[in-house]
Design a protein around this motif. Structure first.
Motif, PDB file in Angstrom:
ATOM      1  N   GLN A 152       3.427 -52.212 101.902  1.00  0.00           N
ATOM      2  CA  GLN A 152       2.912 -51.439 103.043  1.00  0.00           C
ATOM      3  C   GLN A 152       2.243 -49.994 102.988  1.00  0.00           C
ATOM      4  O   GLN A 152       1.412 -49.630 103.760  1.00  0.00           O
ATOM      5  N   LEU A 153       2.826 -49.296 101.741  1.00  0.00           N
ATOM      6  CA  LEU A 153       2.206 -48.094 101.794  1.00  0.00           C
ATOM      7  C   LEU A 153       0.850 -48.072 100.772  1.00  0.00           C
ATOM      8  O   LEU A 153       0.355 -47.210 100.184  1.00  0.00           O
ATOM      9  N   TYR A 161      19.879 -44.352  95.280  1.00  0.00           N
ATOM     10  CA  TYR A 161      19.857 -44.435  96.934  1.00  0.00           C
ATOM     11  C   TYR A 161      18.954 -43.995  97.532  1.00  0.00           C
ATOM     12  O   TYR A 161      18.396 -44.332  98.686  1.00  0.00           O
ATOM     13  N   SER A 162      17.840 -42.995  96.936  1.00  0.00           N
ATOM     14  CA  SER A 162      16.863 -42.276  97.657  1.00  0.00           C
ATOM     15  C   SER A 162      15.563 -43.058  97.562  1.00  0.00           C
ATOM     16  O   SER A 162      14.419 -42.595  97.861  1.00  0.00           O
ATOM     17  N   LEU A 218       9.497 -43.252  98.017  1.00  0.00           N
ATOM     18  CA  LEU A 218       8.340 -43.638  98.350  1.00  0.00           C
ATOM     19  C   LEU A 218       7.529 -43.330  99.318  1.00  0.00           C
ATOM     20  O   LEU A 218       6.232 -43.270  99.520  1.00  0.00           O
ATOM     21  N   ALA A 219       8.137 -43.005 100.596  1.00  0.00           N
ATOM     22  CA  ALA A 219       7.470 -42.699 101.711  1.00  0.00           C
ATOM     23  C   ALA A 219       6.905 -41.193 101.599  1.00  0.00           C
ATOM     24  O   ALA A 219       5.947 -40.895 102.132  1.00  0.00           O
ATOM     25  N   ALA A 220       7.752 -40.519 100.679  1.00  0.00           N
ATOM     26  CA  ALA A 220       7.375 -38.852 100.590  1.00  0.00           C
ATOM     27  C   ALA A 220       6.112 -38.830  99.686  1.00  0.00           C
ATOM     28  O   ALA A 220       5.172 -38.200  99.840  1.00  0.00           O
ATOM     29  N   ILE A 221       6.457 -39.834  98.509  1.00  0.00           N
ATOM     30  CA  ILE A 221       5.318 -39.393  97.413  1.00  0.00           C
ATOM     31  C   ILE A 221       4.018 -40.496  97.547  1.00  0.00           C
ATOM     32  O   ILE A 221       3.136 -40.100  97.156  1.00  0.00           O
ATOM     33  N   VAL A 277       4.155 -48.713  92.090  1.00  0.00           N
ATOM     34  CA  VAL A 277       5.704 -48.843  92.164  1.00  0.00           C
ATOM     35  C   VAL A 277       6.098 -49.542  90.997  1.00  0.00           C
ATOM     36  O   VAL A 277       5.943 -50.876  91.031  1.00  0.00           O
ATOM     37  N   LYS A 278       7.098 -49.231  90.063  1.00  0.00           N
ATOM     38  CA  LYS A 278       7.593 -50.021  89.034  1.00  0.00           C
ATOM     39  C   LYS A 278       9.150 -50.129  89.620  1.00  0.00           C
ATOM     40  O   LYS A 278       9.667 -49.170  89.669  1.00  0.00           O
TER      41      LYS A 278
END
Length: 355
Positions: A297-298, A255-256, A261-264, A269-270
């Motif tokens: 976007q990141l 769920y997180s 993604l935003a924090a790390i 990304v896999k």
């Protein structure tokens, strides 16, 4: 198994080991005195603290370091007798075995470790641009997979050591043949206590390999992300300070995912294999599309895992994934010789090496 000792002398000529022993012992509340090449540890609580010390040292020291430390428990007061005990003292590795610390991991002690490699391809033209290393073990001719190896290691407190073996096996095994392709290496953040110390030997192997720093992509599984994100971020920052990149694996399974993604802000990304193989289900498509869009976007590259059919390859390409991994493109293999590289005019811009 020996009875509870309340005092131990640990001796070694390897200079950097004794400070580690001292810090670990003091962190456990033990009384510590140091001399040249010797640490004297006393447990005021009757011996349980020494047990914890030995268990902790089994995780923090390498096999070579454990063999280089001599240990005397409950040493005699008489000087001559003490000298004799020190001269015939067992190594810390032997003392740990006597205490049963290594009893649960005989399979790891006996195993021959090596890495298999699975290709990762550009979905645009199917050219191979990277390989993921997967640890394997062989005992008595029987191959043991990574899941079983790490289950045993975690149960026995050997996770840091096996995680290090996995990182270094991945690099040394790929160096002779990987060329300019990227190398994806799995790691568990709970196995790294102090990045500058725990990753020192991995850095040495990486430097000796001759591979460029930007070829290394260290991936952490979303489910392994520890509660202390500050510690995880410090590990990732250390990787990046060396020119290595970071991948977040199995994204979409928890769920997180989006907050992680935003924090790390991983470079890669896999996408979760289970969700990919759930396509063309509308729910799976919605989740994967949201993750893919946010990743882009990141500034991250997106890898779809578990691609086993042409239909899945078309689905993940339509969702915007950049790279694919799965049996459709190749199973994990142990290279017996340098891999013949496919002819392609593809320029590997998809695997972004800078933010």
């Amino acid at each position: 198994m020996p009875g509870k000792a309340t005092r131990a002398l640990l001796a070694t000529s390897v200079g950097h080991v004794l400070p580690t022993v001292s810090r670990t012992a003091m962190g456990l509340g033990l009384a510590v005195s140091t001399w040249s090449q010797l640490v004297d540890v006393t447990d005021p609580r009757g011996g349980a603290g020494l047990d914890r010390l030995f268990q902790r040292l089994a995780r923090e020291l390498t096999a070579a370091e454990l063999d280089a430390v001599r240990v005397v428990t409950d040493p005699p007061v008489d000087g001559a007798a003490l000298t004799a005990r020190l001269l015939t003292a067992p190594s810390l590795a032997v003392e740990l075995a006597r205490r049963g610390v290594t009893a649960e991991v005989g399979v790891l002690v006996e195993a021959e470790f090596w890495s298999a490699y699975q290709p990762i391809v550009s979905l645009a033209d199917r050219s191979v641009v990277a390989h993921e290393a997967l640890l394997r073990g062989v005992v008595d001719g029987r191959e043991i997979g990574a899941d079983d190896l790490f289950f045993v290691a975690e149960s026995a407190g050997w996770l840091p050591r096996l995680d290090r073996i996995g990182r270094e096996s991945a690099i040394s095994g790929a160096a002779p043949w990987i060329g300019d392709d990227d190398l994806f290496i799995n790691f568990d953040p709970t196995s790294i206590y102090r990045p500058q110390v725990c990753l020192a030997s991995t850095e040495q192997v990486a430097h000796a390999s001759g591979l460029a720093p930007e070829q290394f992509v260290f991936e952490v599984v979303e489910s392994h992300v520890i509660a202390d994100r500050g510690h995880l971020v410090s590990v990732l920052e250390h990787y990046r300070s060396l020119g290595w990149r970071v991948a977040l694996d199995d994204v979409g399974a928890g769920y997180s995912s989006l907050s992680l993604l935003a924090a790390i802000r991983p470079e890669v990304v896999k996408l979760d294999k289970g969700l990919v193989q759930g396509l063309p289900d509308d729910g799976a498509r919605t989740v994967l599309k949201a993750v893919t869009d946010l990743a882009h976007q990141l500034g991250a590259v997106v890898v779809a895992e578990g691609v086993e059919t042409e239909q899945l390859a078309e689905e993940v390409t339509a969702l915007g994934a950049d790279l694919g991994q799965g049996w459709l493109f190749g199973r994990p293999v142990r290279p017996a010789q340098p891999v013949e590289r496919p002819e392609s005019g593809f320029q590997p811009v998809a695997v972004s090496r800078s933010r």
